[in-house]
Design a protein around this motif. Structure first.
Motif, PDB file in Angstrom:
ATOM      1  N   LYS A 155       0.894  -1.281   0.203  1.00 57.99           N
ATOM      2  CA  LYS A 155       0.112  -0.060   0.043  1.00 57.99           C
ATOM      3  C   LYS A 155       0.852   1.281   0.043  1.00 57.99           C
ATOM      4  CE  LYS A 155      -3.794   2.225   2.349  1.00 57.99           C
ATOM      5  NZ  LYS A 155      -4.940   2.175   3.695  1.00 57.99           N
ATOM      6  N   GLY A 156       0.666   2.284  -1.090  1.00 56.38           N
ATOM      7  CA  GLY A 156       1.261   3.395  -0.829  1.00 56.38           C
ATOM      8  C   GLY A 156       2.312   3.340  -2.006  1.00 56.38           C
ATOM      9  N   ASP A 157       2.725   2.277  -2.467  1.00 55.47           N
ATOM     10  CA  ASP A 157       3.846   2.355  -3.442  1.00 55.47           C
ATOM     11  C   ASP A 157       3.628   3.299  -4.881  1.00 55.47           C
ATOM     12  OD1 ASP A 157       5.710   0.666  -2.013  1.00 55.47           O
ATOM     13  OD2 ASP A 157       5.313  -1.143  -3.204  1.00 55.47           O
ATOM     14  N   ASN A 158       4.565   3.834  -5.201  1.00 53.97           N
ATOM     15  CA  ASN A 158       4.196   4.462  -6.633  1.00 53.97           C
ATOM     16  C   ASN A 158       4.707   3.414  -7.670  1.00 53.97           C
ATOM     17  OD1 ASN A 158       3.937   6.447  -8.176  1.00 53.97           O
ATOM     18  ND2 ASN A 158       5.664   7.660  -7.776  1.00 53.97           N
ATOM     19  N   VAL A 159       3.727   3.066  -8.498  1.00 54.66           N
ATOM     20  CA  VAL A 159       3.983   1.808  -9.167  1.00 54.66           C
ATOM     21  C   VAL A 159       3.822   2.381 -10.668  1.00 54.66           C
ATOM     22  CG1 VAL A 159       3.013  -0.239 -10.182  1.00 54.66           C
ATOM     23  CG2 VAL A 159       3.141   0.160  -7.858  1.00 54.66           C
ATOM     24  N   GLU A 205      -0.343   4.124  -5.933  1.00 56.02           N
ATOM     25  CA  GLU A 205      -0.634   4.864  -6.853  1.00 56.02           C
ATOM     26  C   GLU A 205       0.024   4.501  -8.217  1.00 56.02           C
ATOM     27  OE1 GLU A 205       0.428   9.643  -7.659  1.00 56.02           O
ATOM     28  OE2 GLU A 205       0.655   8.945  -5.650  1.00 56.02           O
ATOM     29  N   VAL A 206      -0.808   4.400  -9.307  1.00 60.63           N
ATOM     30  CA  VAL A 206      -0.478   3.631 -10.370  1.00 60.63           C
ATOM     31  C   VAL A 206      -0.236   4.721 -11.698  1.00 60.63           C
ATOM     32  CG1 VAL A 206      -0.922   1.769 -12.176  1.00 60.63           C
ATOM     33  CG2 VAL A 206      -1.712   1.739  -9.606  1.00 60.63           C
ATOM     34  N   TYR A 259      10.095   5.612  -9.023  1.00 66.10           N
ATOM     35  CA  TYR A 259       8.981   4.494  -8.706  1.00 66.10           C
ATOM     36  C   TYR A 259       9.640   3.599  -7.742  1.00 66.10           C
ATOM     37  CZ  TYR A 259       6.326   6.777 -12.495  1.00 66.10           C
ATOM     38  OH  TYR A 259       6.083   7.734 -13.414  1.00 66.10           O
ATOM     39  N   ASP A 260       8.617   3.001  -7.025  1.00 60.78           N
ATOM     40  CA  ASP A 260       8.897   1.825  -6.012  1.00 60.78           C
ATOM     41  C   ASP A 260       8.945   0.631  -6.881  1.00 60.78           C
ATOM     42  OD1 ASP A 260       8.726   3.339  -3.359  1.00 60.78           O
ATOM     43  OD2 ASP A 260       6.892   3.637  -4.230  1.00 60.78           O
ATOM     44  N   LEU A 261       7.894   0.631  -7.889  1.00 64.15           N
ATOM     45  CA  LEU A 261       7.881  -0.572  -8.441  1.00 64.15           C
ATOM     46  C   LEU A 261       7.704  -0.619  -9.804  1.00 64.15           C
ATOM     47  CD1 LEU A 261       7.610  -3.849  -8.690  1.00 64.15           C
ATOM     48  CD2 LEU A 261       5.295  -3.390  -7.815  1.00 64.15           C
ATOM     49  N   PHE A 313      12.408  -3.565 -10.484  1.00 58.08           N
ATOM     50  CA  PHE A 313      11.780  -3.942 -11.913  1.00 58.08           C
ATOM     51  C   PHE A 313      11.511  -5.352 -12.160  1.00 58.08           C
ATOM     52  CE2 PHE A 313      12.779  -5.030 -15.995  1.00 58.08           C
ATOM     53  CZ  PHE A 313      11.915  -4.393 -16.616  1.00 58.08           C
ATOM     54  N   VAL A 314      10.406  -5.469 -12.580  1.00 54.11           N
ATOM     55  CA  VAL A 314      10.104  -6.990 -12.806  1.00 54.11           C
ATOM     56  C   VAL A 314       9.758  -7.010 -14.281  1.00 54.11           C
ATOM     57  CG1 VAL A 314       8.432  -8.792 -12.629  1.00 54.11           C
ATOM     58  CG2 VAL A 314       9.210  -7.460 -10.431  1.00 54.11           C
ATOM     59  N   HIS A 315      10.487  -7.864 -15.273  1.00 52.86           N
ATOM     60  CA  HIS A 315      10.268  -8.137 -16.634  1.00 52.86           C
ATOM     61  C   HIS A 315       9.162  -9.095 -16.900  1.00 52.86           C
ATOM     62  CE1 HIS A 315      11.177 -10.158 -20.446  1.00 52.86           C
ATOM     63  NE2 HIS A 315      11.210  -8.571 -20.638  1.00 52.86           N
TER      64      HIS A 315
END
Length: 322
Positions: free
Chosen positions: A149-153, A176-177, A212-214, A237-239
């Motif tokens: 929760k709260g991550d900047n994605v 937050e997307v 970004y966090d993610l 970072f997830v590919h």
């Protein structure tokens, strides 16, 4: 019964609609009458045998599975004697990529642990559009990305099958997307709740200043260094998908890059499983997530469906109706 058959690696023109023998379930299987199926990137890999690394799973010289098709939704017509979770008449959906594929057919036998009950308020088409793309997004965000929760994605490639699910799932986690897409897809991202939208046809992502966090890389040809630049310290970072060069950069350079700094680079190999499918179903049932369907094709139009899908501009999912 009728089924799509492909006995060699090639193009959509090599797919054939044929009469094949109707299968019969073993003691741990159910027989599903397929009402709808859908296309995913894995279908293209199985068809073309590319990237070459995939052939170690799908067959080196020709496809191990002659009837493609992963995502399905349908009605159970028969059950094996040891099946406990389902009964004849149940409406189900699932991803067959981990148990032999075969979804582009009128009937298919499926292990009971590959299925879940179809959400009551969803059509068969909507249900068939969901399993592989939805679970991929869930695993990428929750399991690999450790979203909180709260991550900047940031979701790059947010308007396709996986991307539209990822936007909604990230929102359900309280993130937050930001979605990256082309101009024609901006309204779709707004409709599914993206907080911010980057139109890559108008803004040079290489000059983007936000951090970004993610970051979930679903599509595109950006270098890993480009994604790493927009990560915060301790960002991930997830590919998930993209160009072959991007895949190989992630696989071979990602581990080294992750060891030399606080930013983590990883690649997701989606694995179908019943628990994650049921977790996704919960989000569907409460209205947190819904599939976006771009186009519908008949089984006899499978070549046209693949040709459209491989252009890479589908807004959400491409569905096959039987």
């Amino acid at each position: 019964m009728k089924a799509i058959v492909c006995d060699k690696y090639g193009s959509p023109d090599d797919l054939e609609l044929k009469e094949v023998k109707k299968p019969f379930p073993t003691e741990n299987q159910v027989l599903v009458k397929v009402h709808s199926a859908s296309l995913n990137f894995g279908n293209l890999v199985l068809l073309k045998g590319k990237p070459f690394l995939a052939r170690f799973a799908f067959g080196l010289t020709k496809p191990k599975y002659s009837i493609p098709g992963g995502d399905i939704a349908g009605t159970i017509e028969a059950v094996g004697e040891k099946v406990k979770l389902f009964k004849v008449g149940d409406q189900v959906f699932g991803d067959l990529s981990g148990c032999g594929w075969g979804g582009f057919s009128q009937y298919v036998t499926v292990p009971e642990n590959a299925l879940a009950l179809k959400p009551v308020n969803f059509s068969f088409e909507e249900a068939a559009a969901t399993p592989m793309a939805g679970v991929t997004a869930l695993q990428g965000l929750r399991d690999k990305g450790k979203i909180k929760k709260g991550d900047n994605v940031l979701i790059y490639g947010a308007s396709g099958g996986v991307g539209t699910f990822a936007v909604q799932i990230a929102k359900s986690f309280g993130a937050e997307v930001t979605g990256v897409c082309s101009t024609r897809n901006v309204e779709i991202l707004r409709s599914i709740g993206a907080d911010h939208i980057i139109d890559y046809t108008k803004e040079d992502f290489n000059q983007h200043q936000e951090r970004y966090d993610l970051v979930l890389g679903v599509n595109g040809s950006n270098s890993i260094s480009t994604y790493k630049r927009v990560l915060k310290q301790n960002g991930r970072f997830v590919h998930v998908g993209g160009s072959e060069s991007q895949l190989y950069q992630t696989l071979f350079l990602g581990p080294f890059s992750s060891m030399t700094g606080s930013k983590k680079i990883s690649s997701l190999l989606q694995r179908a499983n019943q628990k994650d499918l049921n977790d996704l179903k919960e989000l569907l049932d409460i209205g947190k997530v819904k599939p976006i369907i771009d186009k519908r094709f008949k089984l006899s139009e499978i070549t046209e469906a693949f040709n459209y899908f491989q252009e890479g501009h589908a807004q959400g999912k491409v569905v096959i109706t039987l």
